[in-house]
Design an enzyme around this catalytic site. Structure first.
Site, PDB file in Angstrom:
ATOM      1  N   ASP A  89       0.837  -1.190   0.000  1.00  0.00           N
ATOM      2  CA  ASP A  89       0.000   0.000   0.000  1.00  0.00           C
ATOM      3  C   ASP A  89       0.881   1.252   0.000  1.00  0.00           C
ATOM      4  O   ASP A  89       2.069   1.211   0.321  1.00  0.00           O
ATOM      5  CB  ASP A  89      -0.887  -0.015   1.245  1.00  0.00           C
ATOM      6  CG  ASP A  89      -2.165   0.796   1.074  1.00  0.00           C
ATOM      7  OD1 ASP A  89      -2.311   1.466   0.035  1.00  0.00           O
ATOM      8  OD2 ASP A  89      -3.010   0.743   1.987  1.00  0.00           O
ATOM      9  N   ASP A 115      -8.666   3.859  -3.339  1.00  0.00           N
ATOM     10  CA  ASP A 115      -9.791   4.171  -2.458  1.00  0.00           C
ATOM     11  C   ASP A 115     -10.976   4.737  -3.229  1.00  0.00           C
ATOM     12  O   ASP A 115     -11.011   5.920  -3.584  1.00  0.00           O
ATOM     13  CB  ASP A 115      -9.351   5.172  -1.389  1.00  0.00           C
ATOM     14  CG  ASP A 115      -8.304   4.586  -0.455  1.00  0.00           C
ATOM     15  OD1 ASP A 115      -8.063   3.366  -0.530  1.00  0.00           O
ATOM     16  OD2 ASP A 115      -7.729   5.352   0.338  1.00  0.00           O
ATOM     17  N   GLU A 160       2.908   6.804  -2.620  1.00  0.00           N
ATOM     18  CA  GLU A 160       2.680   8.016  -3.410  1.00  0.00           C
ATOM     19  C   GLU A 160       3.079   9.290  -2.658  1.00  0.00           C
ATOM     20  O   GLU A 160       3.403  10.290  -3.277  1.00  0.00           O
ATOM     21  CB  GLU A 160       1.199   8.142  -3.804  1.00  0.00           C
ATOM     22  CG  GLU A 160       0.586   6.907  -4.408  1.00  0.00           C
ATOM     23  CD  GLU A 160      -0.054   6.010  -3.367  1.00  0.00           C
ATOM     24  OE1 GLU A 160      -0.437   4.882  -3.713  1.00  0.00           O
ATOM     25  OE2 GLU A 160      -0.162   6.442  -2.189  1.00  0.00           O
TER      26      GLU A 160
END
Length: 745
Positions: A440, A506, A443
């Site tokens: 995960d 998401d 970024e």
């Protein structure tokens, strides 16, 4: 990034100089690709000798790294230090390029692709595929731009600027513009959740954690594919700004900060040909394990869970006869404020070794969540900081912030010792019984830092995702074997397709978010990524039963399928009894399709053609497919049109030919739009005319012997002979030949 104010003027604070003519064209060996053309382009037409004084020039070098691909480098000052581009595993040895240069004719040819530069004025560089001009660079296309201080600050606000991860202000840029033809459509540029056709959009290549409902993207790829039979990659891992007919409406503009811009043009003529060449240069996805195609069930994010909860979920799936392949433990398998310390929270998982063994005894694989951040409360933080394994600020202190995790630092994957240290933590988990990792984040990468290897911070912002995922993927390959390594990754850039699988990030638990998720997946497919998944039911919020059931059909007819949410569980019985039936039906259908899907994955590793295929990729000669973004082909022969409504109403397009519903056997003639109404247990799922679908004998798991009891389903509407290969998970392969002329209704 927009520099002009209409057709004639520049924006305040902007000065620009443009290539005005090809003053001379020289043939040379560029030392990288071999044969090359070097063009000196003054920024004013040289009419007399005095015009050469105090004159800026741009130097454009044209070469070819591999057949059907042409490299173009535009430099203002050629002696400046170039930051470097992406890893190009397909480029071959130094000087082994495929180009044939002819300075006299102003051409460099590489297979089907030719670059042609016209001598003198005006500046005119064109690209031809099979002798047909597909695009080119003309008047005011190649430019060197300077920004004044105020303009530089204005142009620097891109990405998560609120938290030190925005684009730093720059003063100088190089840009190129390529022609857009009438009716030409542009696709790709990463996993983007807006319109699939990028014409009219401004797109900044800058990874950001912005969710699926924004213009930001987790997976930014500076590669686009044109309907005119070519593709283009800007070879810059930093901030690349695209104006796709959104500034000069007849052109695609791309710009980078600094003194040098390098890009590659890829020949078609078909979109699949473009992707084959693009992935030949930047790398192709490996074959992922068959078990990874089965359903993944997650603990969800902020829910309460322990082994008893996990066991109840797994037993609930088994009791309801719903196949399950992977169980995923999200963040709270570790203790709060300690992410990541790679230690099971002993309060809820006192016996992780025994638990993992018990899960394996049930035939399941296990995935755990990780990220590249080390919170200051983690016992690992002090060790990593002391060893210089964390990214530092210019003063030598550890870069930290409080967004996501309190006082977290960032592992510096440019430091080989830090990579080994991080991988050793993962090896301990693999030895314990973990099978794969959800990588995960990746970024939120700052730009005001110093990297161990001296990398340019602005370029490392996007490239960090590659280093992070590569560190994890490499340890999986080393410990589990190449055919058994798989990630569940969120961030990426060009080349990230070599470390699958990626998921969409998401989203929200609504029909519009379901549709935007599909747009993101199709856009990523047009960017060279073969595998893709998304959170079934949506991540944020709790879906109502209608949304969940419609999303189940879509999710289980995707490359990879994961049930995951934020603050509520995604087990189907949490919604209603029908959700259980719908999940069972489509999960079992996917297991039957495994001989077909697994082969599609093998073919993707060989050709670069993705498993989930936009209609434009598969039917490029049908103009009706240009803007379709609510349907796709799953593999070469199955058309899927997810239902984005509670009522079951769905509108979709069938290309010409006789199509057959895989679920009902009904045949319909294509060549137009259809409106249908489907119950929750159904979806438009049509076999292509003349399709041959290998049909597995088992519906309880994805990793079985596909040859044992295999059926070959053959559909009407085709002619001639069709060969279909089936490869089992153990690597054994058989090819079946079918005479389609013998097939009747």
């Amino acid at each position: 990034m927009k520099f002009t104010d209409g057709f004639w003027q520049l924006r305040p604070g902007v000065t620009a100089l443009y290539a005005s003519e090809a003053y001379d064209i020289r043939q040379k060996d560029d030392g990288v690709d071999g044969a090359a053309l070097e063009i000196t382009a003054p920024t004013q037409v040289i009419a007399r000798r005095g015009d050469v004084l105090n004159r800026t020039t741009l130097t454009t070098t044209i070469s070819s790294p591999i057949e059907g691909v042409i490299r173009v480098r535009i430099a203002h000052h050629v002696g400046g230090r170039w930051h470097g581009g992406f890893a190009l595993p397909g480029a071959g040895e130094r000087g082994s390029g495929a180009g044939v240069a002819d300075a006299g004719a102003g051409t460099l040819a590489s297979g089907a692709l030719t670059a042609r530069i016209a001598p003198g004025a005006p500046w005119a560089l064109s690209f031809e595929v099979d002798g047909v001009r597909v695009t080119g660079s003309g008047h005011k296309a190649q430019g060197f731009v300077r920004l004044g201080a105020e303009a530089a600050v204005e142009h620097g606000i891109v990405g998560n600027a609120r938290a030190e991860t925005g684009v730093p202000p720059e003063r100088v840029f190089v840009h190129e513009q390529l022609d857009l033809g009438v009716g030409e459509t542009i696709y790709g540029l990463g996993e983007r959740f807006g319109p699939l056709v990028k014409n009219g959009q401004t797109i900044d290549i800058w990874n950001a954690d912005g969710g699926t409902s924004s213009e930001q993207a987790y997976k930014n790829v500076p590669f686009y594919l044109s309907s005119r039979g070519y593709g283009l990659l800007v070879n810059d891992p930093g901030h690349v700004s695209f104006e796709v007919g959104s500034e000069a409406v007849e052109r695609v503009q791309f710009s980078v900060p600094g003194e040098v811009l390098e890009y590659f043009v890829f020949a078609g003529p078909t979109p699949k040909d473009v992707l084959t060449r693009y992935t030949a240069l930047t790398g192709r996805a490996p074959v992922v394990p068959a078990w990874s195609y089965g359903p993944w069930l997650s603990t969800s994010f902020t829910t309460d869970y322990d082994e008893k909860t996990v066991t109840s979920f797994i037993e609930g799936m088994a009791e309801r006869d719903i196949p399950l392949s992977v169980f995923h433990f999200d963040c709270f398998w570790m203790r709060e404020f300690n992410w990541c310390d790679f230690e099971w929270d002993p309060r809820v998982f006192p016996d992780p070794d025994g638990m993992l063994r018990r899960l394996h005894d049930r035939g399941l694989k296990v995935s755990v969540w990780i990220n590249p951040y080390i919170a200051q409360r983690s016992p690992l933080f002090a060790d990593a900081a002391a060893a210089d394994y964390l990214v530092q600020r210019g003063d030598g202190s550890v870069w930290q912030w409080d967004l996501w995790q309190a006082g977290m630092g960032l592992v510096d994957f440019t430091n080989p010792a830090a990579v080994r240290w991080y991988q050793d933590k993962l090896r301990a988990l693999l030895a314990q019984g973990v099978d794969c990792f959800k990588t995960d984040f990746g970024e939120r990468i700052p730009t005001d830092v110093v990297w161990h290897d001296g990398s340019d911070p602005a370029r490392m912002h996007n490239l960090y995702a590659q280093l992070y995922n590569r560190a994890v993927h490499d340890v999986l390959v080393a410990e589990r074997g190449e055919g058994d390594a798989v990630l569940f990754a969120r961030s990426a850039t060009a080349g990230g397709q070599t470390m699958p699988v990626h998921w969409g990030g998401d989203n929200t638990s609504t029909f519009p978010s379901m549709a935007e998720s599909l747009r993101g997946g199709l856009s990523l497919a047009m960017s060279g990524f073969a595998h893709w998944s998304h959170d079934i039911g949506g991540f944020e919020g709790t879906p109502d039963p209608a949304v969940f059931k419609r999303w189940v059909a879509f999710g289980l007819l995707s490359s990879h399928s994961r049930f995951h949410g934020s603050d509520s569980y995604r087990v189907p019985w949490a919604f209603d009894d029908e959700a259980v039936e719908v999940t069972r039906r489509f999960a079992k259908l996917k297991m039957r399709l495994m001989p077909y899907l697994f082969q599609a994955g093998i073919d993707a590793a060989r050709t670069g053609t993705p498993i989930m295929r936009p209609m434009q990729l598969e039917f490029p000669d049908d103009p009706a497919t240009a803007y379709l973004d609510r349907q796709y082909l799953l593999g070469p022969d199955l058309l899927v049109a997810p239902v984005f409504s509670a009522s079951g109403e769905v509108e979709f397009y069938l290309p010409a030919g006789e199509w057959t519903s895989l679920l009902t056997g009904e045949t319909v003639n294509g060549g137009g739009w259809r409106r249908e109404v489907h119950g929750f247990d159904s979806v438009p799922l049509y076999a292509r005319p003349g399709a041959v679908i290998p049909w597995g004998a088992r519906d309880d798991r994805p990793d079985y012997d596909y040859h044992d009891g295999l059926a070959v389903r053959v559909f009407t509407g085709g002619s001639g002979t069709r060969e279909v290969t089936v490869t089992a998970p153990d690597g054994s392969s058989r090819t079946y030949s079918v005479d389609l002329s013998d097939v009747t209704g």
